[in-house]
Design a protein around this motif. Structure first.
Motif, PDB file in Angstrom:
ATOM      1  N   TRP A  65      -3.991   0.885   9.080  1.00 44.01           N
ATOM      2  CA  TRP A  65      -3.990   1.747   7.906  1.00 44.01           C
ATOM      3  C   TRP A  65      -3.489   3.125   8.286  1.00 44.01           C
ATOM      4  N   ASP A  66      -2.430   3.606   7.624  1.00 43.30           N
ATOM      5  CA  ASP A  66      -1.896   4.947   7.835  1.00 43.30           C
ATOM      6  C   ASP A  66      -2.192   5.755   6.577  1.00 43.30           C
ATOM      7  N   ALA A  67      -3.269   6.544   6.614  1.00 46.65           N
ATOM      8  CA  ALA A  67      -3.705   7.302   5.445  1.00 46.65           C
ATOM      9  C   ALA A  67      -2.704   8.383   5.053  1.00 46.65           C
ATOM     10  N   ASP A  68      -1.996   8.951   6.035  1.00 43.22           N
ATOM     11  CA  ASP A  68      -1.023  10.006   5.728  1.00 43.22           C
ATOM     12  C   ASP A  68       0.145   9.468   4.906  1.00 43.22           C
ATOM     13  N   LYS A  69       0.633   8.286   5.262  1.00 43.73           N
ATOM     14  CA  LYS A  69       1.770   7.687   4.552  1.00 43.73           C
ATOM     15  C   LYS A  69       1.323   6.756   3.423  1.00 43.73           C
ATOM     16  N   ILE A  70       0.018   6.498   3.350  1.00 43.52           N
ATOM     17  CA  ILE A  70      -0.570   5.523   2.409  1.00 43.52           C
ATOM     18  C   ILE A  70       0.130   4.179   2.581  1.00 43.52           C
ATOM     19  N   GLU A  71       0.148   3.697   3.823  1.00 47.46           N
ATOM     20  CA  GLU A  71       0.761   2.415   4.157  1.00 47.46           C
ATOM     21  C   GLU A  71      -0.259   1.526   4.854  1.00 47.46           C
ATOM     22  N   LEU A  72      -0.239   0.266   4.466  1.00 56.06           N
ATOM     23  CA  LEU A  72      -1.172  -0.706   5.013  1.00 56.06           C
ATOM     24  C   LEU A  72      -0.377  -1.886   5.560  1.00 56.06           C
ATOM     25  N   ARG A  73      -0.665  -2.245   6.795  1.00 60.34           N
ATOM     26  CA  ARG A  73      -0.063  -3.425   7.428  1.00 60.34           C
ATOM     27  C   ARG A  73      -1.197  -4.331   7.873  1.00 60.34           C
ATOM     28  N   PHE A  74      -1.044  -5.631   7.628  1.00 58.49           N
ATOM     29  CA  PHE A  74      -2.068  -6.591   8.013  1.00 58.49           C
ATOM     30  C   PHE A  74      -1.478  -7.991   7.981  1.00 58.49           C
ATOM     31  N   GLU A  75      -2.278  -8.965   8.382  1.00 59.12           N
ATOM     32  CA  GLU A  75      -1.868 -10.368   8.337  1.00 59.12           C
ATOM     33  C   GLU A  75      -2.879 -11.148   7.514  1.00 59.12           C
ATOM     34  N   ILE A  76      -2.363 -12.155   6.818  1.00 52.65           N
ATOM     35  CA  ILE A  76      -3.242 -13.139   6.197  1.00 52.65           C
ATOM     36  C   ILE A  76      -2.942 -14.480   6.844  1.00 52.65           C
TER      37      ILE A  76
END
Length: 149
Positions: A65-76
């Motif tokens: 989670w990158d709160a500054d860029k409001i970007e979320l990366r994850f896997e399902i």
């Protein structure tokens, strides 16, 4: 009919058309294809450019989670632990925990990463009365489809 009334009717008509267009453009899921994670991973080029929906269990260890860029990366992952990388530009859902099913809608990127426009979470134990070891993807799909009707 006076000129003033014609202007009012024209303005109201244009507003109605604008609302109609906005309502349908904000509902991309109506045109999404529901596919499995293995279909996405094994045939990503086949779905290039298509708006699709898939779901899987969150791999909590993959969450970045990158709160500054409001970007979320994850896997399902599916039941065979086949993983699909997800990129989402938006706020991280509140209940992003180990025991959660993630439903994503969006597009497959050129690099095979799923670029989500929508991220929804559901707790399978809440809907099935089962723990994660007994997770039944088909049961969840039926519950999700029933809730959409």
């Amino acid at each position: 009919m006076s000129s003033k009334n014609k202007k009012i009717i024209t303005a109201l008509s244009l507003m109605a058309v604008a609302i109609f267009i906005m309502a349908f453009s904000s509902m991309p899921s109506a045109g999404s294809k529901e596919i499995t994670i293995s279909e996405v991973v094994n045939g990503s080029d086949k779905f290039e450019g298509d708006y699709i929906m898939t779901e899987g269990l969150l791999n909590k260890e993959s969450v970045q989670w990158d709160a500054d860029k409001i970007e979320l990366r994850f896997e399902i992952m599916d039941e065979n632990e086949l993983a699909l990388p997800i990129f989402y530009k938006g706020v991280q859902p509140d209940n992003f925990t180990d025991d959660v099913i993630v439903i994503v809608e969006g597009f497959i990127g050129e690099n095979g990463v799923f670029e989500a426009e929508t991220v929804l979470t559901k707790c399978p134990s809440k809907y099935e009365g089962e723990d994660m070891e007994n997770y039944d993807g088909e049961m969840h799909k039926e519950i999700f489809n029933d809730s959409q009707e």
